[in-house]
Write a protein that holds these residues in place. Structure first.
Motif, PDB file in Angstrom:
ATOM      1  N   ILE A 153      -7.915   0.770  -7.088  1.00 55.69           N
ATOM      2  CA  ILE A 153      -7.739  -0.386  -6.219  1.00 55.69           C
ATOM      3  C   ILE A 153      -8.692  -1.473  -6.710  1.00 55.69           C
ATOM      4  CG2 ILE A 153      -7.866  -1.298  -3.873  1.00 55.69           C
ATOM      5  CD1 ILE A 153      -5.726   0.847  -4.257  1.00 55.69           C
TER       6      ILE A 153
ATOM      7  N   LEU B 242       0.806  -1.223   0.000  1.00 53.54           N
ATOM      8  CA  LEU B 242       0.000   0.000   0.000  1.00 53.54           C
ATOM      9  C   LEU B 242       0.840   1.274   0.000  1.00 53.54           C
ATOM     10  CD1 LEU B 242      -2.985  -0.954   2.339  1.00 53.54           C
ATOM     11  CD2 LEU B 242      -2.755  -1.171  -0.139  1.00 53.54           C
TER      12      LEU B 242
ATOM     13  N   THR C 254      -3.615   4.975  -0.282  1.00 56.39           N
ATOM     14  CA  THR C 254      -2.900   5.017  -1.564  1.00 56.39           C
ATOM     15  C   THR C 254      -3.175   6.276  -2.373  1.00 56.39           C
ATOM     16  OG1 THR C 254      -4.714   3.837  -2.654  1.00 56.39           O
ATOM     17  CG2 THR C 254      -2.913   2.505  -1.733  1.00 56.39           C
TER      18      THR C 254
ATOM     19  N   ASP D  30      -5.833  -6.091  -3.953  1.00 58.37           N
ATOM     20  CA  ASP D  30      -5.911  -6.687  -2.621  1.00 58.37           C
ATOM     21  C   ASP D  30      -7.034  -7.713  -2.585  1.00 58.37           C
ATOM     22  OD1 ASP D  30      -4.010  -6.028  -0.633  1.00 58.37           O
ATOM     23  OD2 ASP D  30      -4.759  -3.974  -0.556  1.00 58.37           O
TER      24      ASP D  30
ATOM     25  N   VAL E 161      -8.007   1.668   2.335  1.00 59.90           N
ATOM     26  CA  VAL E 161      -6.985   1.458   1.304  1.00 59.90           C
ATOM     27  C   VAL E 161      -6.981   2.618   0.308  1.00 59.90           C
ATOM     28  CG1 VAL E 161      -6.301  -0.027  -0.614  1.00 59.90           C
ATOM     29  CG2 VAL E 161      -6.992  -1.043   1.556  1.00 59.90           C
TER      30      VAL E 161
ATOM     31  N   GLY F 297     -12.274   2.439  -6.319  1.00 63.57           N
ATOM     32  CA  GLY F 297     -12.151   1.069  -5.843  1.00 63.57           C
ATOM     33  C   GLY F 297     -13.143   0.181  -6.571  1.00 63.57           C
TER      34      GLY F 297
END
Length: 654
Positions: free
Chosen positions: A379, A370, A415, A485, A411, A420
């Protein structure tokens, strides 16, 4: 063994005829498939070059390819290959390869071979091109478009006259083959040559074979859907996908390995006789690529010694703790406050101290992932769980949806990514529906529904499937602006921030046709595999193969006395495969299914020869060890063993 040759070089008289008036030749030969893989190069090319020299023809160059019909591989190899001054490209291949080159070369293609059908064997080329194996190739006459298979009426002397707007009168969804032939010949300046050809007479006494073409048609779309390669193994998720999560009973003793992640093992910081609590750090990270380890129970340390590791097959330093059954929390286990009040660096510190690593199996320290060296904009949350049998991530999606959303928010903040995307395969409609509802009012999150295919969850294939971006050879996802992830990983991030609990338990599936009572469980790290099996009623019989992980990438266990770890997403018990290894027959299936577009058959050959430089040159380090090649191999060759040996050797090169 018999040589199932797919083509043979034309006779001298035939070659003299097709080369009449043609010069400045570039020669491309396909190394034959469906034969015992003993030699890298076939002799046909050299035979033709000698014939061309005897005929006084100028040859501008030559090349030998494997699986010429594989358009993606051939297109890459042909780039800047044919030199200036070349007027004709001579192809020595079956009809599939000839048609493929004809599409790509941009020059007149001369077929120097005839395609054969030998006792029903005609290869498994997964190409859009088709060949009827008529042994009387017309491709020289028609510019590389086969009139036998492309024309619905298999006309060999011209169109029927029934086409309308370029479409076949038999199949209106199909382009008229003869219009394509005329257009290509006109582009090559060969239309007059065709019109002056004598009438072609087809010899129907020669065998032809259509089964393979039907097979190709049935699976072609799946092969190229989203990303190249991949396979569709039997999913067998019905054993456990409907079973809700259950808290596994606390073990009396846990064996907590100091090596549950990629990188340096943690250093034990407790001694025999120490009293520990749940969430207490018992192993300190030993470097940048490392992760701390925590106790999953409260109790007493009874041993600090090497114990058998589930995925390495050898002993690794571990801390053995006898539980007191109280599950007393360590004082450090405290919530970290509101996410909005935490800085990105503070979130990274929380993740690092919680010992969170990739929980999809790789075990890479999440705190390192990350903080990529390059900016990222997206992401990807991997909720595919493409491994057969396993259903742990499916249950996490269904039962911890809010935690997943929270973890993804963390996350994104860490980042600086703008978006996402939660990726779920279409065999989990209930999870898709739930997560779509959860993200409906969140502007920077969405759910991507991916058509089920293995190994979709591998980082590079997932990025290509969802984003259309290609991670370069030897590169990382961050090189194309992405971090990937696992959904269980972000659930662990949520736990660490909201409750302060480090990674001391995980969700795992215990399943397979040899397990009496499959299920999905929340399991404390360090729990014995033997306890899991016993709790599920044991095996249905003694003839069983047990793996930690799934059937494709899981690790066979020689003993059940190994602990569950951070990356242990399942234990499966299945029927052992006792098929004996046979010699490679160069069928090319491993090339067709490799999602990294490699040639695994060469890794086996080069490993036997200890040709490690050859393996390096063929990009063995790009292999993700998904085992698609080994799964599809008709000779049941343990290809992954050769790949691992090659990788180890390449790493040791100066």
């Amino acid at each position: 063994m018999e040589n199932y040759t797919k083509y043979k070089l034309k006779s001298s008289d035939e070659l003299a005829s097709v080369l009449d008036g043609k010069d400045n030749l570039f020669v491309i030969a396909c190394n034959k498939c469906f034969k015992e893989f003993e030699t890298v190069d076939e002799p046909d090319c050299d035979e033709f070059l000698k014939f061309a020299a005897d005929q006084g023809k100028n040859v501008t160059g030559s090349a030998k390819f494997d699986f010429l019909c594989n358009k993606m591989h051939t297109e890459r190899k042909l780039q800047d290959l044919i030199p200036e001054g070349t007027e004709n490209v001579v192809v020595i291949s079956c009809g599939l390869g000839i048609q493929t080159v004809a599409d790509l070369a941009g020059k007149p293609v001369v077929a120097a071979s005839n395609t054969l059908n030998y006792r029903g064997h005609h290869g498994m080329a997964l190409t859009k091109k088709s060949c009827d194996a008529c042994a009387q190739c017309y491709l020289n006459i028609t510019g590389g478009v086969c009139p036998i298979v492309d024309c619905s009426k298999s006309l060999v002397n011209g169109q029927c006259g029934g086409a309308k707007n370029g479409k076949c009168e038999v199949d209106p969804n199909k382009d008229c083959a003869w219009e394509k032939i005329y257009q290509r010949l006109a582009k090559q300046g060969r239309l007059e040559e065709f019109l002056n050809q004598p009438v072609q007479v087809r010899d129907f006494s020669k065998v032809n074979f259509k089964v393979i073409n039907d097979y190709v048609k049935s699976i072609r779309e799946d092969r190229l859907d989203g990303y190249y390669g991949g396979v569709h193994p039997s999913e067998r998720k019905e054993f456990s996908e409907h079973i809700a999560l259950k808290k596994f009973p606390d073990p009396k003793t846990v064996v907590i390995s100091m090596s549950q992640h990629l990188g340096a093992p943690a250093n034990p910081i407790v001694q025999v006789g120490d009293t520990v609590k749940v969430g207490q750090k018992i192993g300190e990270a030993a470097g940048f690529i490392s992760a701390p380890v925590h106790s999953s129970v409260s109790g007493t340390v009874v041993a600090v010694e090497p114990r058998m590791h589930g995925t390495r097959g050898s002993e690794v330093m571990a801390v053995v703790i006898e539980s007191d059954g109280k599950n007393t929390l360590h004082e450090s286990v405290q919530p970290h406050g509101e996410l909005d009040n935490l800085t990105p660096d503070e979130i990274i510190d929380i993740i690092r101290e919680a010992g969170i690593v990739g929980m999809g199996g790789a075990g890479f320290p999440t705190c390192v992932k990350l903080k990529p060296a390059k900016p990222v904009d997206t992401i990807l949350l991997n909720g595919c769980e493409c491994e057969p049998l396993l259903t742990a991530d499916h249950r996490v999606l269904l039962e911890y949806a809010d935690d997943i959303i929270f973890g993804l928010k963390a996350v994104l903040k860490t980042t600086g990514a703008e978006k996402g995307i939660i990726v779920i395969e279409d065999n989990k409609p209930d999870a898709i529906e739930l997560m779509q509802k959860k993200v409906a009012d969140i502007g920077n999150m969405e759910v991507f529904v991916a058509k089920t295919k293995y190994p979709q969850g591998a980082e590079k294939t997932l990025i290509k499937r969802v984003m259309g971006r290609i991670v370069p050879s030897g590169g990382l996802p961050a090189d194309v602006g992405v971090v990937v992830d696992n959904i269980s990983t972000v659930k662990a991030i949520s736990d660490a921030i909201q409750t302060g609990m480090p990674l001391v338990e995980r969700v795992a599936t215990v399943t397979g046709e040899k397990i009496k009572n499959p299920g999905n469980f929340v399991i404390k790290i360090g729990t014995s595999v033997r306890e899991l099996i016993d709790y599920c009623g044991g095996f249905t019989d003694d003839d069983v193969l047990v793996k930690m992980g799934g059937p494709m990438m899981g690790f066979p266990l020689n003993t059940l006395d190994v602990p569950m770890m951070k990356g242990s997403n399942g234990i499966i018990a299945v029927e052992p495969d006792e098929t004996k290894e046979q010699p490679c027959i160069k069928c090319g299936r491993c090339v067709d299914v490799c999602p990294m577009e490699l040639s695994p058959l060469y890794f086996v050959k080069y490993a036997k020869d200890e040709n490690w430089q050859g393996m390096k040159d063929m990009n063995v380090m790009d292999c993700v060890e998904c085992r698609c090649c080994q799964y599809i191999c008709s000779s049941k060759i343990p290809i992954i063993n050769s790949i691992k040996a090659g990788k180890n050797a390449v790493r040791g090169m100066k």
